[in-house]
Design a protein around this motif. Structure first.
Motif, mmCIF file in Angstrom:
data_model
loop_
_atom_site.group_PDB
_atom_site.id
_atom_site.type_symbol
_atom_site.label_atom_id
_atom_site.label_comp_id
_atom_site.label_asym_id
_atom_site.label_seq_id
_atom_site.Cartn_x
_atom_site.Cartn_y
_atom_site.Cartn_z
ATOM 1 N N VAL A 1 0.697 -0.898 -0.124
ATOM 2 C CA VAL A 1 -0.285 -0.123 0.545
ATOM 3 C C VAL A 1 0.796 1.331 0.258
ATOM 4 O O VAL A 1 0.058 2.315 -1.176
ATOM 5 C CB VAL A 1 -0.794 0.148 1.104
ATOM 6 C CG1 VAL A 1 -1.975 1.084 1.151
ATOM 7 C CG2 VAL A 1 -1.861 -1.421 0.959
ATOM 8 N N SER A 2 2.224 0.997 0.768
ATOM 9 C CA SER A 2 2.835 2.315 0.952
ATOM 10 C C SER A 2 3.892 2.539 -0.634
ATOM 11 O O SER A 2 3.470 3.473 -0.825
ATOM 12 C CB SER A 2 3.896 2.052 2.070
ATOM 13 O OG SER A 2 3.388 2.227 3.270
ATOM 14 N N ILE A 3 3.981 1.417 -0.927
ATOM 15 C CA ILE A 3 4.383 1.810 -2.611
ATOM 16 C C ILE A 3 3.426 2.606 -3.279
ATOM 17 O O ILE A 3 3.748 3.270 -4.016
ATOM 18 C CB ILE A 3 5.038 0.122 -3.307
ATOM 19 C CG1 ILE A 3 6.099 0.239 -1.721
ATOM 20 C CG2 ILE A 3 5.985 0.216 -4.124
ATOM 21 C CD1 ILE A 3 7.118 -1.588 -2.306
ATOM 22 N N ALA A 4 2.623 1.442 -3.238
ATOM 23 C CA ALA A 4 1.235 2.454 -4.529
ATOM 24 C C ALA A 4 1.230 3.538 -3.825
ATOM 25 O O ALA A 4 1.063 4.025 -4.742
ATOM 26 C CB ALA A 4 0.101 1.041 -4.211
ATOM 27 N N LEU B 1 8.327 -5.404 -3.347
ATOM 28 C CA LEU B 1 10.003 -4.724 -2.473
ATOM 29 C C LEU B 1 9.630 -3.707 -3.099
ATOM 30 O O LEU B 1 11.047 -2.928 -3.071
ATOM 31 C CB LEU B 1 11.100 -5.061 -2.813
ATOM 32 C CG LEU B 1 10.677 -6.636 -1.992
ATOM 33 C CD1 LEU B 1 11.592 -7.733 -1.248
ATOM 34 C CD2 LEU B 1 10.038 -6.987 -0.510
ATOM 35 N N GLY B 2 8.398 -3.295 -4.250
ATOM 36 C CA GLY B 2 8.871 -1.512 -4.696
ATOM 37 C C GLY B 2 8.336 -1.779 -5.560
ATOM 38 O O GLY B 2 6.746 -1.715 -5.842
ATOM 39 N N GLY B 3 8.693 -0.686 -6.890
ATOM 40 C CA GLY B 3 7.780 -0.220 -7.731
ATOM 41 C C GLY B 3 8.043 0.910 -8.939
ATOM 42 O O GLY B 3 9.259 1.068 -8.306
ATOM 43 N N TYR B 4 7.676 1.227 -9.329
ATOM 44 C CA TYR B 4 7.939 2.355 -10.974
ATOM 45 C C TYR B 4 6.972 2.919 -11.597
ATOM 46 O O TYR B 4 5.883 1.806 -11.712
ATOM 47 C CB TYR B 4 9.015 2.263 -11.548
ATOM 48 C CG TYR B 4 8.374 0.181 -12.752
ATOM 49 C CD1 TYR B 4 7.858 0.794 -14.032
ATOM 50 C CD2 TYR B 4 8.456 -0.899 -12.574
ATOM 51 C CE1 TYR B 4 7.839 0.094 -14.476
ATOM 52 C CE2 TYR B 4 8.179 -1.753 -12.952
ATOM 53 C CZ TYR B 4 7.513 -1.306 -14.701
ATOM 54 O OH TYR B 4 7.147 -2.384 -15.109
ATOM 55 N N PRO C 1 7.764 10.709 -2.306
ATOM 56 C CA PRO C 1 7.939 10.246 -0.680
ATOM 57 C C PRO C 1 7.275 11.776 -0.129
ATOM 58 O O PRO C 1 6.905 11.242 0.878
ATOM 59 C CB PRO C 1 8.863 11.661 -1.495
ATOM 60 C CG PRO C 1 10.003 11.198 -2.470
ATOM 61 C CD PRO C 1 9.397 11.484 -3.255
ATOM 62 N N VAL C 2 6.625 12.253 -0.629
ATOM 63 C CA VAL C 2 5.537 13.089 0.062
ATOM 64 C C VAL C 2 4.023 12.787 0.174
ATOM 65 O O VAL C 2 3.567 12.450 1.584
ATOM 66 C CB VAL C 2 5.333 14.456 -1.023
ATOM 67 C CG1 VAL C 2 3.536 15.048 -0.401
ATOM 68 C CG2 VAL C 2 5.790 15.687 -0.592
ATOM 69 N N MET C 3 3.616 11.796 -0.256
ATOM 70 C CA MET C 3 2.670 10.418 -0.304
ATOM 71 C C MET C 3 2.977 9.944 1.390
ATOM 72 O O MET C 3 2.137 9.449 1.640
ATOM 73 C CB MET C 3 1.966 9.586 -1.369
ATOM 74 C CG MET C 3 1.831 10.063 -2.781
ATOM 75 S SD MET C 3 -0.072 10.715 -2.134
ATOM 76 C CE MET C 3 -0.733 9.845 -2.493
ATOM 77 N N ALA D 1 10.832 6.293 6.259
ATOM 78 C CA ALA D 1 12.042 6.173 6.547
ATOM 79 C C ALA D 1 11.847 5.854 4.798
ATOM 80 O O ALA D 1 12.571 6.881 4.106
ATOM 81 C CB ALA D 1 12.274 4.707 6.254
ATOM 82 N N LEU D 2 10.398 5.802 4.124
ATOM 83 C CA LEU D 2 10.801 5.327 2.246
ATOM 84 C C LEU D 2 10.800 6.915 2.141
ATOM 85 O O LEU D 2 11.525 7.488 1.644
ATOM 86 C CB LEU D 2 8.945 4.867 1.961
ATOM 87 C CG LEU D 2 9.055 3.508 2.396
ATOM 88 C CD1 LEU D 2 7.703 2.593 1.752
ATOM 89 C CD2 LEU D 2 9.710 2.962 1.550
ATOM 90 N N PHE D 3 10.422 8.005 3.417
ATOM 91 C CA PHE D 3 10.509 9.309 2.738
ATOM 92 C C PHE D 3 11.827 10.103 2.908
ATOM 93 O O PHE D 3 11.924 10.572 1.857
ATOM 94 C CB PHE D 3 9.472 10.183 3.109
ATOM 95 C CG PHE D 3 9.708 12.110 4.050
ATOM 96 C CD1 PHE D 3 9.005 12.669 2.917
ATOM 97 C CD2 PHE D 3 10.193 12.094 4.817
ATOM 98 C CE1 PHE D 3 8.973 13.897 2.676
ATOM 99 C CE2 PHE D 3 9.680 13.494 4.543
ATOM 100 C CZ PHE D 3 9.395 14.582 3.336
ATOM 101 N N VAL D 4 12.399 9.821 3.684
ATOM 102 C CA VAL D 4 13.576 10.124 3.775
ATOM 103 C C VAL D 4 14.326 9.354 3.018
ATOM 104 O O VAL D 4 15.987 10.405 2.851
ATOM 105 C CB VAL D 4 14.119 10.594 5.203
ATOM 106 C CG1 VAL D 4 15.375 10.950 5.648
ATOM 107 C CG2 VAL D 4 13.165 10.651 6.239
#
Length: 443
Positions: free
Chosen positions: A19-22, A67-70, A147-149, A367-370
């Motif tokens: 969900v975080s990656i999406a 484990l990621g996305g694009y 990152p803002v999301m 952590a993903l944001f930073v």
């Protein structure tokens, strides 16, 4: 049941990560489309495609490894120089082409491959729906969107945790009473230990302490501070019992305790003791507590990221020596999954476990944001740095009335990107091995 709960915790973290990656990729997708950039794919995960569907010009899908996305945007970089294209077209011999590329070396080949892949997304020089032709501020918005999301998601999660669930706090309601004043360092009563003052004074489990020695108290920490500062002194307790207030007089017993200073030295001090244990309850915090906690975590994570190579090296040492790891150090996704499993399997009320999982997922999004703001390609921060450099060059040319500069060709940074990817892969491998063989544990 414990094993099943552990597995459920791990699965929940994987779903939360997906969900975080999406949301991260949606943060890139929405402004890119808003600014007219052609987006070919929006994918969650890597590896084989499990499901996909095309809507308009964009293919939306989910891949096997979450484990990621694009998202694939047209024209992330300017197209190759025409002279290079003509040279490539003039090479009619495949062997000659291979020889020319090999002569440029490994990194030169990587640069050319990156340019070729990028050129396939650009429909000629008049194609206006490409990323590199956006104004600098729009490119920054697109790359900041991801990152803002994650930051916004973390703020929501912290708000749920602190305002929706609350903070577990020792309240002024008495849970249980000690029968005695145990000796220093002892946890159980001995026959020679004196009776505890609170029980002797008539305090009962369920009483709510309203004030101590004339000072109103909002939580047990305030009440405890007054009691500990009053060894041997007579105190007045005002308690609420069955809806009515009662005033009790009690003399705090003297008890020795060990105090540890900031430098690690220890001393013995005398404190007051009544023998009261508080009831713990979730106390909801103000609505601004969530954003405040999120930004405090940003600072803490940034401090870790700033020292990431050193901290990973320290982790590698503990992996080899078996030493204790820094509980506040970096974790891999394996370590985060393990912690999530432990939270789910712990012997605690369900609300405690939910709060632990929400806290872990919120910290992961911070952590993903930073991490994504590090100004190195292929991270979002690297693309922002390229856009800022391009804007600086254009502003310089405009200021001194120079010809407009060519767009910054970030494909030249492919060798640096390759080194960064290798470094990130190596650090990730060390953390994964450490999280398997020398994990940080909540137990």
């Amino acid at each position: 049941m414990e094993v099943l709960a552990f597995v459920i915790g791990v699965v929940l973290l994987v779903v939360g990560l997906a969900v975080s990656i999406a949301l991260h990729e949606l943060g890139h997708l929405w402004p890119a489309k808003k600014f007219g950039v052609r987006v070919g794919q929006y994918m969650i995960g890597f590896g084989p495609t499990l499901w996909s569907r095309r809507r308009g010009e964009t293919e939306y899908g989910v891949k096997a490894i979450p484990l990621g996305g694009y998202i694939s945007m047209a024209g992330m970089y300017p197209p190759s120089p025409r002279e290079r294209e003509r040279a490539a077209a003039a090479s009619s011999s495949g062997a000659a082409a291979r020889s020319g590329r090999a002569g440029g070396g490994f990194f030169a080949t990587m640069v050319q491959d990156a340019r070729s892949a990028n050129d396939e997304t650009v429909h000629g020089d008049d194609d206006q729906r490409v990323f590199y032709k956006l104004p600098v501020y729009q490119r920054i918005i697109v790359m900041l969107g991801g990152p803002v999301m994650n930051l916004l998601f973390a703020i929501v999660l912290f708000a749920i945790l602190l305002t929706g669930i609350g903070v577990q706090t020792a309240t002024t309601t008495v849970s249980e009473l000690s029968e005695c004043v145990p000796a220093s360092g002892a946890s159980e009563c001995a026959p020679s230990d004196p009776a505890a003052p609170a029980a002797a004074a008539g305090v009962l489990a369920g009483d709510t302490i309203l004030s101590v020695d004339g000072q109103e108290v909002a939580d047990f920490a305030e009440a405890s501070a007054i009691i500990q500062e009053s060894p041997g002194e007579q105190l007045t307790l005002v308690v609420e019992r069955d809806g009515a207030q009662q005033t009790l007089t009690v003399t705090a017993a003297r008890r020795e305790t060990t105090v540890t200073a900031a430098d690690g030295s220890t001393t013995t001090a005398e404190i007051g003791f009544l023998g009261i244990s508080p009831t713990s309850e979730y106390v909801r915090q103000p609505i601004w507590a969530g954003p405040q906690a999120a930004f405090e975590n940003v600072g803490a994570v940034a401090a870790i990221i700033w020292q990431l190579p050193v901290k990973v090296a320290d982790t590698a040492v503990t992996l080899v020596t078996g030493g204790e790891r820094d509980p506040n150090g970096p974790l891999s996704i394996v370590g985060a999954g393990r912690l999530s499993g432990e939270v789910a399997a712990t012997d605690a009320p369900i609300l405690n476990r939910v709060a632990g999982f929400v806290s872990l997922l919120a910290s992961l999004n911070i952590a993903l944001f930073v991490f994504n703001l590090i100004p190195l390609l292929p991270l979002d921060g690297g693309h922002i740095a390229v856009a800022l450099w391009d804007g600086l060059k254009r502003a310089w040319a405009k200021l001194f009335r120079l010809p407009p500069p060519k767009p910054v060709d970030a494909t030249k940074l492919v060798p640096v990107t390759f080194i960064v990817v290798i470094a990130l892969f190596a650090m990730g491998a060390i953390l994964i091995l450490a999280d398997i063989f020398n994990p940080v544990s909540l137990l």
